[in-house]
Design a protein around this motif. Sequence first.
Motif, mmCIF file in Angstrom:
data_model
loop_
_atom_site.group_PDB
_atom_site.id
_atom_site.type_symbol
_atom_site.label_atom_id
_atom_site.label_comp_id
_atom_site.label_asym_id
_atom_site.label_seq_id
_atom_site.Cartn_x
_atom_site.Cartn_y
_atom_site.Cartn_z
ATOM 1 N N GLY A 17 0.792 -1.222 0.000
ATOM 2 C CA GLY A 17 0.000 0.000 0.000
ATOM 3 C C GLY A 17 0.826 1.274 0.000
ATOM 4 N N GLU A 20 1.925 2.311 -3.588
ATOM 5 C CA GLU A 20 0.789 2.771 -4.381
ATOM 6 C C GLU A 20 0.336 4.167 -3.957
ATOM 7 O OE1 GLU A 20 1.093 -1.598 -4.557
ATOM 8 O OE2 GLU A 20 1.047 -0.200 -2.898
ATOM 9 N N GLU A 35 -7.577 1.702 -4.600
ATOM 10 C CA GLU A 35 -8.008 0.622 -3.711
ATOM 11 C C GLU A 35 -7.806 -0.743 -4.377
ATOM 12 O OE1 GLU A 35 -11.995 -0.799 -1.279
ATOM 13 O OE2 GLU A 35 -11.899 1.212 -2.104
ATOM 14 N N GLU A 36 -8.110 -0.826 -5.667
ATOM 15 C CA GLU A 36 -7.942 -2.088 -6.384
ATOM 16 C C GLU A 36 -6.468 -2.464 -6.516
ATOM 17 O OE1 GLU A 36 -9.859 0.431 -7.584
ATOM 18 O OE2 GLU A 36 -11.838 -0.452 -7.212
ATOM 19 N N ILE A 38 -4.057 -1.638 -4.434
ATOM 20 C CA ILE A 38 -3.596 -2.080 -3.111
ATOM 21 C C ILE A 38 -4.107 -3.481 -2.820
ATOM 22 C CG2 ILE A 38 -3.758 -1.650 -0.629
ATOM 23 C CD1 ILE A 38 -3.717 1.361 -1.294
ATOM 24 N N ALA A 39 -5.367 -3.755 -3.155
ATOM 25 C CA ALA A 39 -5.929 -5.090 -2.935
ATOM 26 C C ALA A 39 -5.164 -6.129 -3.755
ATOM 27 C CB ALA A 39 -7.414 -5.112 -3.289
ATOM 28 N N THR A 42 -1.880 -6.807 -2.159
ATOM 29 C CA THR A 42 -2.097 -7.612 -0.950
ATOM 30 C C THR A 42 -2.278 -9.078 -1.307
ATOM 31 O OG1 THR A 42 -3.099 -5.725 0.172
ATOM 32 C CG2 THR A 42 -3.575 -7.899 1.076
#
Length: 64
Positions: A17, A20, A35-36, A38-39, A42
């Motif tokens: 994160g 990004e 958000e996508e 970072i997901a 992850t």
Amino acid sequence: MSVLPGYANSNAARSVGYREIAEVLAGEALADGLEERIAHATRLLAKRQMTWFRKESDVCWLAA
């Protein structure tokens, strides 16, 4: 790329994160889809961790 000069090579800068968000703050990437991204990062980290754990013979798996 570092938003905080001198911290580009720190452990925090390598965390999921941070890269990004730093790219968005530095104007190198758009906030759309942050958000996508970072997901996704992850999920890739979790996949690498599971691969590593499967190779370890002394890992004790617990029922969730």
